[in-house]
Design a protein around this motif. Structure first.
Motif, PDB file in Angstrom:
ATOM      1  N   TYR A  25     -15.500   3.335 -15.979  1.00  0.00           N
ATOM      2  CA  TYR A  25     -14.698   2.917 -15.771  1.00  0.00           C
ATOM      3  C   TYR A  25     -14.141   1.670 -16.584  1.00  0.00           C
ATOM      4  N   GLY A  26     -14.751   0.323 -16.442  1.00  0.00           N
ATOM      5  CA  GLY A  26     -14.560  -0.687 -16.649  1.00  0.00           C
ATOM      6  C   GLY A  26     -15.094  -1.855 -15.739  1.00  0.00           C
ATOM      7  N   ASN A  27     -14.990  -2.367 -16.344  1.00  0.00           N
ATOM      8  CA  ASN A  27     -14.564  -3.963 -15.782  1.00  0.00           C
ATOM      9  C   ASN A  27     -13.133  -4.188 -15.199  1.00  0.00           C
ATOM     10  N   PHE A  28     -13.274  -4.684 -13.931  1.00  0.00           N
ATOM     11  CA  PHE A  28     -12.282  -4.801 -13.119  1.00  0.00           C
ATOM     12  C   PHE A  28     -11.848  -6.473 -11.855  1.00  0.00           C
TER      13      PHE A  28
ATOM     14  N   ARG B 276      -5.728   5.149 -19.640  1.00  0.00           N
ATOM     15  CA  ARG B 276      -7.002   4.765 -20.105  1.00  0.00           C
ATOM     16  C   ARG B 276      -7.886   6.002 -19.757  1.00  0.00           C
ATOM     17  N   PHE B 277      -8.080   6.119 -18.343  1.00  0.00           N
ATOM     18  CA  PHE B 277      -9.333   6.837 -17.574  1.00  0.00           C
ATOM     19  C   PHE B 277      -8.668   8.080 -17.851  1.00  0.00           C
ATOM     20  N   SER B 278      -7.126   8.786 -17.656  1.00  0.00           N
ATOM     21  CA  SER B 278      -8.429  10.854 -18.120  1.00  0.00           C
ATOM     22  C   SER B 278      -6.859  10.682 -19.050  1.00  0.00           C
ATOM     23  N   LYS B 279      -7.384  11.885 -19.340  1.00  0.00           N
ATOM     24  CA  LYS B 279      -6.608  12.798 -20.659  1.00  0.00           C
ATOM     25  C   LYS B 279      -4.964  13.153 -20.023  1.00  0.00           C
ATOM     26  N   GLN B 280      -5.232  13.535 -18.621  1.00  0.00           N
ATOM     27  CA  GLN B 280      -3.637  14.096 -18.736  1.00  0.00           C
ATOM     28  C   GLN B 280      -3.059  13.666 -17.343  1.00  0.00           C
TER      29      GLN B 280
ATOM     30  N   PRO C 138      -1.876  12.715 -14.348  1.00  0.00           N
ATOM     31  CA  PRO C 138      -1.939  13.593 -12.881  1.00  0.00           C
ATOM     32  C   PRO C 138      -0.660  13.558 -12.237  1.00  0.00           C
TER      33      PRO C 138
ATOM     34  N   ASP D 101       0.594   2.677  -6.169  1.00  0.00           N
ATOM     35  CA  ASP D 101      -0.626   2.236  -7.235  1.00  0.00           C
ATOM     36  C   ASP D 101      -0.133   2.391  -8.915  1.00  0.00           C
TER      37      ASP D 101
ATOM     38  N   HIS E 277      -6.597   5.417  -7.247  1.00  0.00           N
ATOM     39  CA  HIS E 277      -7.049   4.864  -8.474  1.00  0.00           C
ATOM     40  C   HIS E 277      -8.757   4.931  -8.614  1.00  0.00           C
ATOM     41  N   PRO E 278      -8.979   5.063  -9.491  1.00  0.00           N
ATOM     42  CA  PRO E 278     -10.692   4.854  -9.913  1.00  0.00           C
ATOM     43  C   PRO E 278     -11.270   3.744  -9.053  1.00  0.00           C
TER      44      PRO E 278
ATOM     45  N   PHE F  81       0.879  -1.522  -0.190  1.00  0.00           N
ATOM     46  CA  PHE F  81       0.046   0.303  -0.225  1.00  0.00           C
ATOM     47  C   PHE F  81       0.895   1.307   0.004  1.00  0.00           C
TER      48      PHE F  81
ATOM     49  N   PHE G 215      -8.253  -2.609  -3.386  1.00  0.00           N
ATOM     50  CA  PHE G 215      -8.593  -1.206  -3.055  1.00  0.00           C
ATOM     51  C   PHE G 215      -9.272  -1.095  -1.533  1.00  0.00           C
TER      52      PHE G 215
ATOM     53  N   GLY H 117     -10.173  13.643 -15.576  1.00  0.00           N
ATOM     54  CA  GLY H 117     -10.545  12.795 -15.320  1.00  0.00           C
ATOM     55  C   GLY H 117      -9.683  12.331 -14.199  1.00  0.00           C
ATOM     56  N   ASN H 118      -8.783  13.294 -14.056  1.00  0.00           N
ATOM     57  CA  ASN H 118      -8.136  12.005 -12.883  1.00  0.00           C
ATOM     58  C   ASN H 118      -8.940  12.505 -11.065  1.00  0.00           C
TER      59      ASN H 118
ATOM     60  N   ILE I  85      -1.490   3.355 -11.984  1.00  0.00           N
ATOM     61  CA  ILE I  85      -3.040   3.000 -13.276  1.00  0.00           C
ATOM     62  C   ILE I  85      -2.421   3.836 -14.586  1.00  0.00           C
TER      63      ILE I  85
END
Lengths: 426, 510
Positions: free
Chosen positions: B64-67, A92-96, A98, A87, B31-32, A84, B75, B15-16, A89
């Protein structure tokens, strides 16, 4: 997007993880769990961590499938995630890309900023004073072997210098007046034998104005002579007056027993401190503590010039002890900027000399130098208050240096800063 | 007891996902999946039951989709660790605020004030259209061609000399700014000279002084020698080039740009070192100039980075509001219209409102930033805040008007004075000042107790509309507004990554 190769992952380390890199030696410490990951001579991991720490990356870097297929990188990333500490990540989840608000410890009134431009190191300097230790006198009828040295290692009475001289109460009164608006967190009162101080009653009246806890240090051999005076202290503000009873070896049990009976009874909040210089004395102290049911006794190792091995081998601190203490991020930041043992503390000896640390040269004279001047000097010089493991050898080369307890007086006396069994490998 | 959430979930425009914990003052990239879990927690859903219900792969988490189940479980465990480590608590904001300000605090502020500003005169040799003491505004004393009485000013300085030399002062060898303000202060130059000489001959144990003034530059040709000899810091008001300065006119409505520019050029040639170190410019942004134009003008002509301010929007006369807003221009909007936006922003840096906002965030809401050593050494020792973003009176500044009114700032209406100074002496009742302040703050206390932005609020209560009745704070933020506010600043840092270190290393909050 700040991800030129359109790589599939962002890799990040969380900001509660303290990271230290010393050449090829890396330590990651999870301040939430106390867990560590330590690497030596792992060039790929070193490179990866240095990338993360690079200011422009703000602890987030893109990773490719190819990089992740490398067993070293993959193992590292998995270890970080499983503990922990960070991570992976998907990008594809974002455009920028982080960010993490990465750790950069900043004190607005840091000396380095106060030295700039129109500002002054003297700005708000009285806020820095948080503790005061007074050696009232050097009067004592005892002749303890530790007398001339123990006070240099820990809070302990001493009658070794300037016998016959005691703190000038009027000069002290002036000093106290200058302390207005200081936020004093604790006061320590020591002698000699504090009950031989001729102006004790007046001093107690002056201490009354502080709201901080006040600790009176008394050797049991002196306590034995002063039962009536002890009553006087216990009657004063008993909610914030505390007795620290010092016990050194050889112990005269017939004298210690009645003292313990008295001070562990009603009206006193007492801590018994055994000054020990060997394992045998430590065992004996434990027996005494058990025999008299002493609550939470303290055992203070004392270097007498002949027992170096006790500190360098038997008491040497290990990795597990350092991380087991689970220092918080704030502890770590404080150790980066100052010596938390010394910072904010002034010591006034019976001859009027004022110190930031009794093992360093004096920073002023009571009555001649104002409180402002004394603090100003120490803030400028920083020889005690701002002495950290980052600026002494060999600690400055060690990745554990900020997790380790702050530099102590014992280390000054022993002339060795690393009272640990960690081998410097960088 | 009403509480607010410590855990703020943030989603940036690109989108972050982030978490900001208001108790720990800590930001996290999330993380999403963890964001999804925390969102459920924040809305009061039973996350444990949700987790128990997940039996098979994959787990679908729109959008977000499948995990994999194991990733979701990982998480969830991370969430449990965060929770066990003190995240996601509740805050009793009422308890976080100091209940009331005391007379002692006022005295402490006075003894440690950083700046004294004298309104030397209310006379001016210009009649700028947008002047804070002009036609747009109604919250100042009438301008009566008056000068501040020198005996009053000396009385004030004598009063301060006593407390500055007392143990109430917590600093040593500290600089205090003595500033001259107007009207046009140089119209009362004898006052300025006498004050400077008076302070030079008085004994101060812990302080020394820097003199400064804001001037329109019209009289610099006559008086510059003395100002340069005494290193008086000058802030010259000028809005850019000739076309930008159409609102800056003399009493007959004639343009003054060319005279001022000539004076500045002469000053630069005669005292180049002084000009470099002690002279700066302030431009008022309005509908006849732009950040880009102002920046280039001062950079190219004088190699200076000017301060650029929008007009003060409080205290506007009802009848002039339409005209005021036609004249008004916003610094951030104007900056964003610039072609070389990025270069100007880097160069102007902390003089720009965007950077100031991010800087406040990084200094006040960040676990790595501390005011002083003690705050780091003894966590929790920092004094509690007073509701609103109003300064504790006199903690930064003392402003004395030509009429001898004592105010905590020149940017608030002159009806909010806390004392008076006259040739006969000073009247400043610390008890009464504290009470006046507390009564004002009480009008907002309830709103502050519910506001998520309570730690970085900059709203001065004395600049609120409808102050006497039931003022409503325009800076109030509920959970989602505060989340959006944080998102905007993180957006900025995501796009300007090098600014984080620059702010943390170069910006110092005094």
């Amino acid at each position: 997007m700040n991800n030129p190769g359109n790589l599939p992952y962002w890799f990040t380390i969380d900001t509660y993880v303290h990271i230290t890199v010393k050449r090829n030696w890396i330590l990651l410490y999870n301040s939430l769990t106390g867990q560590t990951l330590e690497f030596f001579n792992a060039p790929k991991i070193t490179k990866l961590v240095k990338r993360l720490l690079s200011p422009g990356n703000l602890m987030v870097i893109p990773l490719s499938e190819e990089e992740l297929s490398d067993p070293d990188i993959s193992g590292f990333v998995t270890g970080i995630s499983e503990n922990f500490m960070g991570d992976l990540i998907e990008t594809r989840f974002s455009k920028q890309r982080p960010i993490q608000v990465m750790p950069v410890v900043k004190i607005d009134k840091d000396v380095k900023y106060l030295k700039r431009g129109h500002r002054s190191v003297g700005e708000s300097l009285k806020l820095n004073l948080t503790g005061l230790t007074l050696f009232l006198n050097a009067e004592c009828k005892m002749d303890c072997p530790m007398c001339s040295q123990a006070f240099r290692q820990t809070n302990c009475c001493t009658a070794s210098q300037n016998r016959g001289q005691e703190i000038d109460i009027e000069k002290l009164r002036g000093f106290f007046a200058e302390m207005k608006n200081c936020n004093i967190m604790n006061l320590n009162i020591l002698g000699g034998d504090i009950f031989s101080y001729s102006r004790l009653a007046e001093l107690l009246g002056m201490l009354h104005k502080f709201s901080a806890p006040t600790y009176f240090y008394l050797h049991y051999l002196n306590a034995h002579l002063h039962f009536p005076e002890l009553e006087t202290i216990s009657r004063y503000k008993s909610d914030r007056y505390f007795l620290k009873l010092l016990v050194s070896f050889p112990v005269q049990k017939e004298l210690l027993a009645p003292v313990l009976k008295r001070v562990l009874g009603e009206g006193f909040k007492t801590t018994v401190i055994f000054i020990v210089k060997s394992e045998e004395e430590f065992n004996a102290a434990e027996s005494i503590a058990a025999m008299y049911s002493i609550p939470e006794p303290l055992f203070q190792p004392y270097f007498d010039g002949s027992n170096r091995e006790l500190f360098e081998k038997d008491l040497a601190i290990a990795r597990e002890e350092i991380t087991g203490a689970k220092p918080s991020l704030t502890d770590i930041y404080a150790r980066q900027k100052m010596n938390p043992r010394d910072f904010g503390r002034l010591i006034i000896r019976n001859d009027g000399r004022i110190y930031a640390n009794v093992n360093r040269s004096s920073t002023g004279i009571l009555g001649s130098d104002s409180l402002y001047d004394v603090i100003y000097r120490e803030m400028i010089q920083g020889k005690s208050w701002r002495r950290t493991r980052n600026n002494v050898m060999p600690c400055k080369k060690c990745v554990f240096n900020l997790l380790c307890p702050p530099l102590s007086n014992l280390e000054i006396i022993l002339g060795r800063n690393n009272l640990c069994n960690i081998e410097i490998v960088s | 007891m009403k509480t607010t959430k410590a855990c703020i979930l943030i989603k940036t425009k690109d989108g972050n996902h982030y978490l900001y914990d208001r108790v720990l003052k800590r930001f996290h990239l999330l993380h999403p999946v963890l964001f999804h879990i925390l969102s459920q927690v924040n809305t009061g859903s039973n996350v444990e039951a949700w987790m128990e219900g997940i039996k098979n792969d994959p787990v679908e988490l729109p959008p977000y989709g499948n995990f994999s189940r194991s990733l979701v479980m990982h998480f969830y465990r991370k969430y449990l660790l965060l929770k066990a480590s003190g995240y996601m608590g509740e805050i009793d904001q009422e308890d976080e605020f100091d209940s009331t300000l005391s007379a002692e605090t006022i005295r402490y502020s006075l003894a440690n004030v950083k700046q004294i500003t004298f309104e030397v005169t209310d006379r001016c040799n210009l009649k700028c259209k947008y002047c804070g003491y002009g036609d747009f505004y109604e919250d100042y004393d009438r301008r009566e061609n008056k000068n501040l009485d020198i005996r009053s000013a000396k009385n004030l300085l004598d009063y301060f000399a006593e407390i500055w030399n007392s143990p109430w002062n917590i600093s040593h060898r500290r600089n205090i700014y003595i500033s001259f303000y107007g009207g046009e202060p140089l119209l009362n130059f004898p006052f300025i000279k006498e004050i400077i000489e008076y302070l030079k001959q008085k004994k101060f144990v812990h302080n020394h002084f820097t003199f400064s003034m804001t001037t329109n530059g019209m009289l610099l040709n006559k008086l510059i020698d003395y100002l340069a000899e005494n290193n008086v810091k000058l802030l010259i008001s000028l809005d850019g080039d000739e076309e930008n300065n159409v609102y800056r006119v003399d009493l007959n409505g004639n343009p003054v740009y060319s005279k001022i520019i000539r004076n500045i050029e002469d000053l630069k040639d005669t005292y180049p070192g002084y000009f470099k170190d002690h002279v700066n410019f302030n431009a008022v942004l309005q509908n006849k100039n732009s950040v880009e134009g102002v920046y280039h003008f001062f950079k190219e002509r004088f190699n200076k980075i000017p301060s650029i301010n929008s007009l003060n929007t409080s205290g506007i006369k009802e009848s002039r509001k339409q005209e005021f807003w036609e004249t008004y221009s916003n610094v951030s909007d104007s900056l964003h219209d610039s072609e070389d936006y990025s270069m100007i922003e880097k160069d102007m840096f902390i003089k720009l409102p965007t950077l100031q906002g991010v800087s406040i965030l990084l200094h006040q809401l960040n676990e790595f930033a501390f005011s002083d050593y003690r705050e780091l050494l003894v966590p929790g020792v920092a004094p509690k805040r007073i509701p609103t973003g109003t300064c504790v009176p006199f903690s930064k500044k003392v402003f004395v008007t030509v009429n001898g009114k004592i105010l905590p700032c020149e940017r608030i209406g002159q009806q909010f004075y806390f004392g008076n100074v006259s040739p006969d002496g000073i009247e400043l009742d610390e008890e009464e000042a504290a009470e006046k302040y507390n009564n004002s703050i009480d009008k907002l206390r309830k709103q502050c107790n519910r506001c998520y932005n309570h730690k970085t609020c900059v709203q001065c209560v004395f600049n609120l509309e409808n102050f006497n009745n039931n003022p409503v704070c325009k800076g109030f933020m509920n959970y989602s507004q505060f989340s959006g506010h944080l998102a905007a600043h993180i957006d900025y840092l995501e796009q300007n990554r090098d600014m984080y270190m620059k702010i943390m290393k170069e910006v110092v909050v005094e």
